[in-house]
Design an enzyme around this catalytic site. Sequence first.
Site, PDB file in Angstrom:
ATOM      1  N   TYR A 178       9.276  -5.632   6.550  1.00 37.54           N
ATOM      2  CA  TYR A 178       8.631  -6.249   5.273  1.00 37.54           C
ATOM      3  C   TYR A 178       7.830  -5.406   4.393  1.00 37.54           C
ATOM      4  O   TYR A 178       7.916  -5.346   3.349  1.00 37.54           O
ATOM      5  CB  TYR A 178       7.844  -7.426   5.935  1.00 37.54           C
ATOM      6  CG  TYR A 178       7.256  -8.251   4.722  1.00 37.54           C
ATOM      7  CD1 TYR A 178       7.821  -8.951   4.132  1.00 37.54           C
ATOM      8  CD2 TYR A 178       5.827  -8.169   4.277  1.00 37.54           C
ATOM      9  CE1 TYR A 178       7.324  -9.765   2.899  1.00 37.54           C
ATOM     10  CE2 TYR A 178       5.314  -8.903   3.165  1.00 37.54           C
ATOM     11  CZ  TYR A 178       6.253  -9.731   2.303  1.00 37.54           C
ATOM     12  OH  TYR A 178       5.638 -10.363   1.668  1.00 37.54           O
TER      13      TYR A 178
ATOM     14  N   LYS B  70       8.378  -4.267   0.625  1.00 36.52           N
ATOM     15  CA  LYS B  70       7.575  -4.434  -0.321  1.00 36.52           C
ATOM     16  C   LYS B  70       7.075  -3.123  -1.150  1.00 36.52           C
ATOM     17  O   LYS B  70       6.930  -2.954  -2.334  1.00 36.52           O
ATOM     18  CB  LYS B  70       6.265  -4.937   0.189  1.00 36.52           C
ATOM     19  CG  LYS B  70       6.532  -6.292   0.649  1.00 36.52           C
ATOM     20  CD  LYS B  70       6.655  -7.523  -0.553  1.00 36.52           C
ATOM     21  CE  LYS B  70       7.884  -7.898  -0.732  1.00 36.52           C
ATOM     22  NZ  LYS B  70       8.053  -9.051  -1.851  1.00 36.52           N
TER      23      LYS B  70
END
Length: 242
Positions: free
Chosen positions: A138, A142
């Site tokens: 993740y 990002k």
Amino acid sequence: MARIFITGSADGLGQMAAKMLVNQGHQVVLHARNQKRGEEALKKVPGAENVLTADLSDMEETKQLAEKVNVLGRFDTIIHNAGVYQVSGDLIFAVNTLAPYILTCLIQKPKRLVYLSSGMHLSGDYGLKNMESGRVSYSDSKLHGVILCMATARKWSDVYSNAVDPGWVPTKMGGPGAPGNLQKGFETQVWLAVNNDEEAKVSGCYFYHKKQKYHVPEATNVQVQEQFLNLCKKITGVGFPE
């Protein structure tokens, strides 16, 4: 009045931003993963102009979504809000990294672009080693969003392209115990999307609660940007329009 398209606006921050923009008198087109969620989204955001559906984990559906957006004409702002968190690395990569890249490349160039990132990007791998395998974290994804934002700002000087950290807020993704300010989490998206404050009419910046904030400096490195864009092109078959 502006026309805005928001990915991932069936719930969470995207839906809240959509409601605020509609209430301000703007034309908003929503996006949902499938038809059922799309119908629910239109009920939850009365006044929205339309809803488009596509599963962003499917590369072909994502490309078709860009075509659907273009049929509706040019938008003033595109908010790349859609994202997934506690799922497999390949799904994170498809939705959080590749989908905004594909849509940025294929949708008619807007006046403003807003990319939803996270403070977790600070621990992402700017060496981009995991992109070849397609199994990214993740945090990696990002950071990819920030790199894409900064690359777009560099290449498209006539577009305001910025990234937003909404904070850890109590949405379905963040969980009910998240300590962040939910209101401020989506207000910054809205502000960057339509506001004419000088502070909002900038490009290549990373924001938290309407204030510029530190981001991984490598995101502005041209070599890192070009490596990222080339890898995305290799995987998706879609090149970044110069």
